[in-house]
Design an enzyme around this catalytic site. Sequence first.
Site, PDB file in Angstrom:
ATOM      1  N   SER A   1       0.836  -1.214   0.000  1.00  0.00           N
ATOM      2  CA  SER A   1       0.000   0.000   0.000  1.00  0.00           C
ATOM      3  C   SER A   1       0.860   1.249   0.000  1.00  0.00           C
ATOM      4  O   SER A   1       1.914   1.309   0.644  1.00  0.00           O
ATOM      5  CB  SER A   1      -0.894   0.000   1.238  1.00  0.00           C
ATOM      6  OG  SER A   1      -1.466   1.283   1.425  1.00  0.00           O
TER       7      SER A   1
ATOM      8  N   TYR B   1      -1.649   5.963  -4.529  1.00  0.00           N
ATOM      9  CA  TYR B   1      -2.657   7.013  -4.390  1.00  0.00           C
ATOM     10  C   TYR B   1      -2.040   8.267  -4.984  1.00  0.00           C
ATOM     11  O   TYR B   1      -0.833   8.494  -4.842  1.00  0.00           O
ATOM     12  CB  TYR B   1      -2.990   7.278  -2.916  1.00  0.00           C
ATOM     13  CG  TYR B   1      -3.988   6.310  -2.313  1.00  0.00           C
ATOM     14  CD1 TYR B   1      -5.211   6.064  -2.918  1.00  0.00           C
ATOM     15  CD2 TYR B   1      -3.710   5.659  -1.109  1.00  0.00           C
ATOM     16  CE1 TYR B   1      -6.125   5.186  -2.356  1.00  0.00           C
ATOM     17  CE2 TYR B   1      -4.626   4.782  -0.545  1.00  0.00           C
ATOM     18  CZ  TYR B   1      -5.835   4.553  -1.169  1.00  0.00           C
ATOM     19  OH  TYR B   1      -6.737   3.690  -0.616  1.00  0.00           O
TER      20      TYR B   1
ATOM     21  N   THR C   1      -5.042   3.043  -7.586  1.00  0.00           N
ATOM     22  CA  THR C   1      -6.364   2.929  -6.947  1.00  0.00           C
ATOM     23  C   THR C   1      -7.208   4.113  -7.383  1.00  0.00           C
ATOM     24  O   THR C   1      -6.858   5.272  -7.156  1.00  0.00           O
ATOM     25  CB  THR C   1      -6.216   2.877  -5.422  1.00  0.00           C
ATOM     26  OG1 THR C   1      -5.448   1.707  -5.121  1.00  0.00           O
ATOM     27  CG2 THR C   1      -7.562   2.789  -4.736  1.00  0.00           C
TER      28      THR C   1
ATOM     29  N   LYS D   1      -7.292  -0.182 -10.257  1.00  0.00           N
ATOM     30  CA  LYS D   1      -8.050  -0.875  -9.201  1.00  0.00           C
ATOM     31  C   LYS D   1      -9.279  -0.056  -8.841  1.00  0.00           C
ATOM     32  O   LYS D   1      -9.170   1.143  -8.553  1.00  0.00           O
ATOM     33  CB  LYS D   1      -7.144  -1.042  -7.979  1.00  0.00           C
ATOM     34  CG  LYS D   1      -7.801  -1.666  -6.764  1.00  0.00           C
ATOM     35  CD  LYS D   1      -6.729  -2.047  -5.755  1.00  0.00           C
ATOM     36  CE  LYS D   1      -7.295  -2.635  -4.484  1.00  0.00           C
ATOM     37  NZ  LYS D   1      -7.771  -1.620  -3.548  1.00  0.00           N
TER      38      LYS D   1
ATOM     39  N   HIS E   1     -13.000  -1.762  -3.055  1.00  0.00           N
ATOM     40  CA  HIS E   1     -12.145  -1.325  -1.939  1.00  0.00           C
ATOM     41  C   HIS E   1     -12.577  -2.015  -0.634  1.00  0.00           C
ATOM     42  O   HIS E   1     -12.580  -1.414   0.436  1.00  0.00           O
ATOM     43  CB  HIS E   1     -12.247   0.197  -1.798  1.00  0.00           C
ATOM     44  CG  HIS E   1     -11.027   0.864  -1.239  1.00  0.00           C
ATOM     45  ND1 HIS E   1     -10.237   1.708  -1.962  1.00  0.00           N
ATOM     46  CD2 HIS E   1     -10.481   0.836   0.004  1.00  0.00           C
ATOM     47  CE1 HIS E   1      -9.257   2.188  -1.189  1.00  0.00           C
ATOM     48  NE2 HIS E   1      -9.392   1.655   0.003  1.00  0.00           N
TER      49      HIS E   1
HETATM   50  C1  LIG Z   1      -7.806  -2.096   6.413  1.00  0.00           C
HETATM   51  C2  LIG Z   1      -7.814  -1.905   4.940  1.00  0.00           C
HETATM   52  C3  LIG Z   1      -6.940  -0.990   4.378  1.00  0.00           C
HETATM   53  C4  LIG Z   1      -6.927  -0.818   3.000  1.00  0.00           C
HETATM   54  N1  LIG Z   1      -6.014   0.032   2.466  1.00  0.00           N
HETATM   55  C5  LIG Z   1      -5.953   0.162   1.127  1.00  0.00           C
HETATM   56  C6  LIG Z   1      -4.951   0.967   0.554  1.00  0.00           C
HETATM   57  O1  LIG Z   1      -4.122   1.558   1.234  1.00  0.00           O
HETATM   58  N2  LIG Z   1      -4.946   1.079  -0.790  1.00  0.00           N
HETATM   59  C7  LIG Z   1      -5.851   0.419  -1.595  1.00  0.00           C
HETATM   60  O2  LIG Z   1      -5.818   0.547  -2.810  1.00  0.00           O
HETATM   61  N3  LIG Z   1      -6.795  -0.384  -1.064  1.00  0.00           N
HETATM   62  C8  LIG Z   1      -6.850  -0.525   0.277  1.00  0.00           C
HETATM   63  N4  LIG Z   1      -7.777  -1.367   0.811  1.00  0.00           N
HETATM   64  C9  LIG Z   1      -8.625  -2.177  -0.084  1.00  0.00           C
HETATM   65  C10 LIG Z   1      -7.950  -3.510  -0.413  1.00  0.00           C
HETATM   66  O3  LIG Z   1      -6.891  -3.327  -1.317  1.00  0.00           O
HETATM   67  C11 LIG Z   1      -8.915  -4.514  -1.046  1.00  0.00           C
HETATM   68  O4  LIG Z   1      -9.554  -3.903  -2.134  1.00  0.00           O
HETATM   69  C12 LIG Z   1      -9.960  -5.064  -0.084  1.00  0.00           C
HETATM   70  O5  LIG Z   1      -9.418  -5.230   1.191  1.00  0.00           O
HETATM   71  C13 LIG Z   1     -10.494  -6.387  -0.588  1.00  0.00           C
HETATM   72  O6  LIG Z   1     -11.522  -6.850   0.213  1.00  0.00           O
HETATM   73  P1  LIG Z   1     -11.324  -7.915   1.397  1.00  0.00           P
HETATM   74  O7  LIG Z   1     -10.745  -7.173   2.549  1.00  0.00           O
HETATM   75  O8  LIG Z   1     -12.730  -8.374   1.659  1.00  0.00           O
HETATM   76  O9  LIG Z   1     -10.424  -8.999   0.906  1.00  0.00           O
HETATM   77  C14 LIG Z   1      -7.830  -1.543   2.185  1.00  0.00           C
HETATM   78  C15 LIG Z   1      -8.703  -2.467   2.764  1.00  0.00           C
HETATM   79  C16 LIG Z   1      -8.692  -2.657   4.123  1.00  0.00           C
HETATM   80  C17 LIG Z   1      -9.615  -3.669   4.716  1.00  0.00           C
HETATM   81  C1  LIG Z   2      -4.988   4.731   5.190  1.00  0.00           C
HETATM   82  C2  LIG Z   2      -6.158   4.555   4.259  1.00  0.00           C
HETATM   83  C3  LIG Z   2      -6.332   5.715   3.342  1.00  0.00           C
HETATM   84  C4  LIG Z   2      -5.984   3.257   3.516  1.00  0.00           C
HETATM   85  C5  LIG Z   2      -7.226   2.822   2.818  1.00  0.00           C
HETATM   86  O1  LIG Z   2      -7.316   2.892   1.629  1.00  0.00           O
HETATM   87  C6  LIG Z   2      -8.317   2.261   3.547  1.00  0.00           C
HETATM   88  O2  LIG Z   2      -8.311   2.300   4.789  1.00  0.00           O
HETATM   89  O3  LIG Z   2      -9.265   1.779   2.917  1.00  0.00           O
END
Ligand SMILES: Cc1cc2nc3c(=O)[nH]c(=O)nc-3n(C[C@H](O)[C@H](O)[C@H](O)COP(=O)(O)O)c2cc1C
Ligand SMILES: CC(C)CC(=O)C(=O)O
Length: 366
Positions: free
Chosen positions: A108, A131, A157, A230, A254
């Site tokens: 990330s 990002y 993203t 994404k 997401h």
């Molecule tokens: C705690 C958390 C933080 C995330 N942070 C990011 C991130 O920094 N950048 C991003 O593109 N997606 C982020 N996502 C989305 C994930 O890349 C992904 O799309 C998602 O977790 C998939 O669903 P799942 O948790 O049910 O497997 C985040 C998701 C979670 C749960």
């Molecule tokens: C620190 C956040 C901006 C990371 C993210 O994409 C999320 O928490 O879904």
Amino acid sequence: MAGEPVNVKEFQELARLVLPKMYYDYYEGGAEDQHTLEENEKAFHRIIIRPRILIDVSRIDMSTTILGYETSVPIIVAPTGMHKLAHPQGEIATARASAASNVIMALSFMSTCTVEEVASSCNAIRFFQLYVYKRREISAMMVQRAERNRFKAIILTADAPRLGRREADIKNKMIAPRLRNFDGLISTDVQLTDKGSNIEAFASENFDASLCWKDIGWLKSITSLPILIKGVLTQEDAIRALEEGVAGIVVSNHGARQLDYSPATINVLEEVVVAVEGKIPVFVDGGVRRGTDIFKALALGARAVMIGRPVIYGLAAMGEHGVRRVINMLKDELELTMTLSGCCSFKDITRGHVRTEQDGRLHCKL
Ligand SMILES: Cc1cc2nc3c(=O)[nH]c(=O)nc-3n(C[C@H](O)[C@H](O)[C@H](O)COP(=O)(O)O)c2cc1C
Ligand SMILES: CC(C)CC(=O)C(=O)O
């Protein structure tokens, strides 16, 4: 829970027990009513597998390639922010576990370990999630750092011009930790709100909501790495992404943390797969918790799945070992699913191996 965890849900329960409530809620939560959060998993449950019998399944070949890179199973570790909130070793533990399991990790943009620390922690294929900040020079610099540190692709993203409304984070007044990649450049100590989520405040201060399709050209001009988009959920955007010459698409909402009532990703995967006509690989994430889910996604045309929360739960529960356990459990479950469905390799998994609700409706009309 008695004994060792035997599935992702049990890892989730362990994570809930060990994490401070503020962090568990941040990881687990979705946007607003969390309708899409529930649907991401439930939509998988409504897809039925159509197994075939009397096929020699004494040997199952799980090897595959993603963007030309060999991997042990079609799973990519999704980019998720701030792993040090889950475990003191943060993204380094996740990277080592991914390397040990021979799967690709997407780091990330909002990681708590630096790009350089993660790159030097182990030898593995890694992608970098981007990002785009209002201060574009920071994003450009991060892309260059990723490239210098041998990351193999950029995942842009595209579903977060602002952060979704995550009500648990608002209630808990979720604090953004230090993001060492940005030391000296940007502070996570935003003072925008005296109430509410600091992560949300940080995002609205820094994320560039003006990012649009023409900026793919800008991104291409600053990197020679392949670019994945994404956050695609419609055929229209899939076609547009294809026209922009991206190397792949991630069907994603997401993890249901952005727009509530956006579709469960597995329900729109096929629409995107049909639209791109096999010209570029399509990946999917959101709600993958079982090997059967991966099988269903592959049957509907995904090249691989990404897993977000399951990795965090493993990391919180048992650090590097926990992440390995989660990945290997899913791999074992997928292998068993293939065996019991009569598929010896990924090319044997076809559309005919699943029945979706929509197929059900079509049958009723006949
Ligand atoms: C705690 C958390 C933080 C995330 N942070 C990011 C991130 O920094 N950048 C991003 O593109 N997606 C982020 N996502 C989305 C994930 O890349 C992904 O799309 C998602 O977790 C998939 O669903 P799942 O948790 O049910 O497997 C985040 C998701 C979670 C749960
Ligand atoms: C620190 C956040 C901006 C990371 C993210 O994409 C999320 O928490 O879904």
